[in-house]
Design an enzyme around this catalytic site. Structure first.
Site, PDB file in Angstrom:
ATOM      1  CB  THR A  87      -0.940  -0.005   1.216  1.00 28.29           C
ATOM      2  OG1 THR A  87      -1.760  -1.182   1.141  1.00 28.29           O
ATOM      3  CG2 THR A  87      -1.815   1.230   1.264  1.00 28.29           C
ATOM      4  CG  ASN A 173      -6.599  -7.451  -5.850  1.00 29.17           C
ATOM      5  OD1 ASN A 173      -6.512  -6.682  -6.813  1.00 29.17           O
ATOM      6  ND2 ASN A 173      -7.455  -7.262  -4.877  1.00 29.17           N
ATOM      7  CD  GLN A 201      -2.572 -10.763  -4.968  1.00 26.67           C
ATOM      8  OE1 GLN A 201      -2.322 -11.968  -4.967  1.00 26.67           O
ATOM      9  NE2 GLN A 201      -3.048 -10.144  -3.894  1.00 26.67           N
ATOM     10  N   GLY A 222       5.780  -7.976   0.841  1.00 26.78           N
ATOM     11  CA  GLY A 222       6.358  -9.150   1.495  1.00 26.78           C
ATOM     12  C   GLY A 222       5.383 -10.266   1.813  1.00 26.78           C
ATOM     13  CG  HIS A 223       1.332  -9.526   3.504  1.00 26.07           C
ATOM     14  ND1 HIS A 223       0.013  -9.879   3.672  1.00 26.07           N
ATOM     15  CD2 HIS A 223       1.333  -8.345   2.860  1.00 26.07           C
ATOM     16  CE1 HIS A 223      -0.754  -8.916   3.155  1.00 26.07           C
ATOM     17  NE2 HIS A 223       0.029  -7.974   2.667  1.00 26.07           N
ATOM     18  CB  THR A 259      14.114   3.943  11.849  1.00 27.39           C
ATOM     19  OG1 THR A 259      14.439   5.230  12.394  1.00 27.39           O
ATOM     20  CG2 THR A 259      15.138   2.921  12.284  1.00 27.39           C
ATOM     21  CB  CYS A 352     -19.976  -4.028   3.997  1.00 28.87           C
ATOM     22  SG  CYS A 352     -20.922  -5.508   4.131  1.00 28.87           S
TER      23      CYS A 352
HETATM   24  N1  PLP Z   1      -1.918  -4.252  -4.461  1.00 29.87           N
HETATM   25  C1  PLP Z   1      -2.492  -5.450  -4.636  1.00 29.87           C
HETATM   26  C2  PLP Z   1      -2.794  -5.935  -6.021  1.00 29.87           C
HETATM   27  C3  PLP Z   1      -2.813  -6.243  -3.542  1.00 29.87           C
HETATM   28  O1  PLP Z   1      -3.402  -7.418  -3.718  1.00 29.87           O
HETATM   29  C4  PLP Z   1      -2.513  -5.764  -2.249  1.00 29.87           C
HETATM   30  C5  PLP Z   1      -2.871  -6.569  -1.083  1.00 29.87           C
HETATM   31  O2  PLP Z   1      -3.703  -6.312  -0.326  1.00 29.87           O
HETATM   32  C6  PLP Z   1      -1.905  -4.502  -2.115  1.00 29.87           C
HETATM   33  C7  PLP Z   1      -1.626  -3.780  -3.253  1.00 29.87           C
HETATM   34  C8  PLP Z   1      -1.555  -3.928  -0.774  1.00 29.87           C
HETATM   35  O3  PLP Z   1      -0.397  -4.557  -0.272  1.00 29.87           O
HETATM   36  P1  PLP Z   1      -0.101  -4.563   1.311  1.00 29.87           P
HETATM   37  O4  PLP Z   1      -1.075  -5.505   1.930  1.00 29.87           O
HETATM   38  O5  PLP Z   1       1.314  -5.041   1.417  1.00 29.87           O
HETATM   39  O6  PLP Z   1      -0.255  -3.177   1.808  1.00 29.87           O
END
Ligand code: PLP
Length: 478
Positions: A87, A173, A201, A222-223, A259, A352
Site C-alpha cells: 500500500t 488480486n 500478486q 512481502g506478505h 528508520t 459493505c
Molecule cells: N496491491 C495489490 C494488487 C494487492 O493485492 C494488495 C494486497 O492487499 C496490495 C496492493 C496492498 O499490499 P499490502 O497488503 O502489502 O499493503
C-alpha cells in the site's frame, strides 16, 4: 494428508491447522527461511543510519538485502526503495510520480489507471483528484478484466502533454487476470510518460523482471510471497521524477524517510529470493491443483460462473493460484461465513457499505451483472495448499450454496439483516474515508459516458461507467 505444495524451495513455516485455508492472495504464511532471517536479525540492535559498528552491521544487512531483491527482480540495487508494504509503495508511486511530473510541467494532471486496480492505487489517485487538481481516467477492461490498450493509446495521443502517469497492475488480486504490461509500456514510451505496475500478486507466481518489463516503477509486497506483512518495496528507475510522500530522516534516496525495519527487510529479501527461485515449479503445481478445483466447483455447484480468463483454454492469462466464481442468487458474505463454519476460508468479492453488501468494482468493470457479482468468492491457493483443502471445499460447497441462495431469496431486508447478523463492530470492517473526502463516494459517473470532471471530483470516465470503484466500509479482497 496428501503431499503439500510446500515441498519446494521457500517451504512455509509449520502453523497450527486452520482448516482449508484458501485465501493465500490475502496473505500467505512466512517461509521457514524468512522466519529464521527475521528472528536472527531481530536479536541485533542497530539503526541502519547510525555510524557506529552496530549501525554499520544493520546497514550491511539492508544493503545485502537490497542486492538480493534487485537481483531476483531484474532491478539495480539503487532502484530498490524499501517501504512498509504494498500500500505504501503504491501510494509513493502514484503521489510521488504525480507530484514529481507536475513539478516539471504543471499541465501534467491526468492519471490513467485501469478500472480494476487495487484500492491502494485507486484511492491515492482519487485523493489527488480531490486535493491536488488531478484528473483520474479509468481505463475500461474487457469481460475477462484485461485493460483496453486501444483506449489507453487514444488517451495518450489526445493528452500527450497533460498526462502525469499510467498505472496498470501486473495481475489482478480478485480475478487473477494478467494484464498486457508490455503493451501498456509500449503505448506510453513514445510520449515519455512513466508507467507504474502493481506487481504485488504477480511476484512468486509469474516471471517478473523490472528491467525487461520497461516499467518505470513497480510495487512488491512481502506478505504475499512468504515474507512478513508490513514490508515491501517500490522499484523505481533513477531518472523517474519521484517526490517524497514521507518526510523526515531522508532514508531511501530521500523519498521514503523512516528508520528501516532491518529484520523485516532481511526476511523480505529471503522470501523474494526463494519465491522467485522456486516459482516455475510452484506455479505448475498450484495451477494443476487450481484447475482441478475449478472442474470440481462446476460439478458441485452447476450455477457457478467462473469470473476472469478460463485457465483451461487461456492458462497464460490468469494467475496460477487464483480461482474466482460468482454464485448467482447468493450473497458473497453468506457464502463466506457458511464456508468458514465448515472449515473453509475464502474471500468474498463484495464490499459493505453501511452493512449492505456492494459488488466488487472489479466485477462491475468486467460487466458482470450486479446480482451475480454480489455472490462472488475468490479461492486462492498457496504453498501450504493440498488436495485435501480442495476436497474439503467441494464437500461443503453444495449445501453452502443452497443455503446462501435460500437466504438470498428470503432476504427482503438485506441491510438490516446483515448488520444484525455480523455486526459492524466485530466483522473486521475497515472504515473508508468520509464521503466528503473520498472522491468515489459522490455519484459523479455520468451514465452517458460524459466527463464528470465538471463536478469537481476530477474523475474522467472512459466508456465503462459501471467501472467506477465504490466507496465501502469494508475492503475488497486484498
Ligand atoms: N496491491 C495489490 C494488487 C494487492 O493485492 C494488495 C494486497 O492487499 C496490495 C496492493 C496492498 O499490499 P499490502 O497488503 O502489502 O499493503
Amino acid at each position: 494428508m496428501t503431499a503439500s505444495l510446500a515441498e519446494s524451495a521457500g517451504a512455509p513455516a509449520p502453523s497450527p491447522d486452520t482448516g482449508a485455508y484458501l485465501d493465500h492472495a490475502a496473505t500467505t504464511p512466512m517461509t521457514s527461511a524468512a522466519l529464521a532471517a527475521f528472528a536472527e536479525h531481530a536479536r541485533h540492535t542497530g539503526n541502519a543510519s547510525s555510524l557506529h559498528s552496530a549501525g554499520r552491521a544493520a546497514r550491511r544487512t539492508v544493503e545485502e538485502s537490497r542486492e538480493v531483491v534487485a537481483r531476483s527482480l531484474g532491478a539495480r540495487p539503487s532502484e530498490v526503495i524499501f517501504t512498509a508494504g504494498g500500500t505504501e509503495a503504491d501510494n509513493l508511486a502514484i503521489k510521488g510520480i504525480f507530484w514529481g511530473r507536475r513539478a516539471q510541467d504543471k499541465r501534467r494532471t491526468r492519471i490513467l489507471v485501469s478500472a480494476v486496480e487495487h484500492h491502494a492505487v485507486l484511492d491515492p489517485a482519487f485523493w489527488l483528484a480531490g486535493h491536488a487538481g488531478a484528473q483520474v481516467v479509468l481505463l475500461p477492461v474487457d469481460a475477462e478484466g484485461r485493460v483496453d490498450v486501444d483506449t489507453l493509446r487514444a488517451e495518450l495521443a489526445d493528452h500527450p502533454q497533460d498526462t502525469a502517469l499510467v498505472s496498470v497492475m501486473w495481475a489482478n488480486n480478485e480475478v487473477g487476470t494478467i494484464q498486457p504490461v508490455r503493451d501498456v509500456v509500449r503505448a506510453a514510451r513514445p510520449y515519455g510518460i512513466p508507467v507504474h505496475v502493481d506487481a504485488v500478486q504477480a511476484v512468486g507466481q509469474l516471471e517478473v523482471d523490472f528491467a525487461a518489463s520497461g516499467a518505470d516503477a513497480l510495487t512488491v509486497s512481502g506478505h504475499k510471497l512468504g515474507g512478513p506483512a508490513g514490508v515491501g518495496a517500490l522499484l523505481a528507475r533513477r531518472d523517474l521524477p519521484l517526490d517524497a510522500v514521507l518526510h523526515g530522516g531522508g532514508q531511501e534516496r530521500g523519498v521514503r524517510s523512516g528508520t528501516l525495519d532491518v529484520p523485516a527487510i532481511a526476511a523480505f529479501a529471503v522470501a523474494v529470493r526463494d519465491a522467485v527461485a522456486g516459482r516455475a515449479a510452484y506455479a505448475a503445481r498450484v495451477a494443476a491443483l487450481r484447475d482441478g478445483l475449478i472442474e470440481r466447483v462446476h460439478d458441485a455447484a452447476p450455477d457457478a460462473v467462473l469470473c476472469g480468463p478460463d485457465p483451461r483454454t487461456d492458462p497464460e492469462l490468469r494467475l496460477p493460484a487464483n480461482a474466482h466464481f460468482a454464485f448467482p442468487g447468493a450473497e458473497g458474505d453468506s457464502l463466506l461465513y457458511l464456508l468458514d463454519s465448515a472449515g473453509v476460508q475464502a474471500s468474498t468479492g463484495s464490499a459493505c457499505q453501511a452493512g449492505i453488501p456492494q459488488p466488487s468494482h472489479v466485477l462491475l468493470a468486467m460487466g458482470v451483472a450486479e446480482d451475480a457479482a454480489r455472490g462472488a468468492l475468490r479461492f486462492s491457493l498457496g504453498p501450504t495448499s493440498t488436495a485435501d483443502d480442495v476436497d474439503r471445499l467441494i464437500a461443503a460447497l453444495p449445501q453452502v450454496v443452497e443455503r446462501a441462495q435460500a437466504a438470498g431469496l428470503a432476504g427482503t431486508n438485506r441491510g438490516a439483516r446483515k448488520t444484525a447478523e455480523h455486526g459492524p463492530a466485530n466483522d473486521g470492517l475497515v472504515p473508508r474515508p468520509s464521503p466528503s473526502t473520498h472522491p468515489s463516494s459522490p455519484p459523479a459517473v455520468h451514465s452517458d459516458g460524459s466527463s464528470s470532471s465538471a463536478t469537481g471530483d476530477g474523475l474522467v470516465p472512459r466508456p465503462s461507467p459501471s467501472a467506477r470503484p465504490s466507496s465501502s466500509s469494508k475492503e475488497h479482497p486484498a
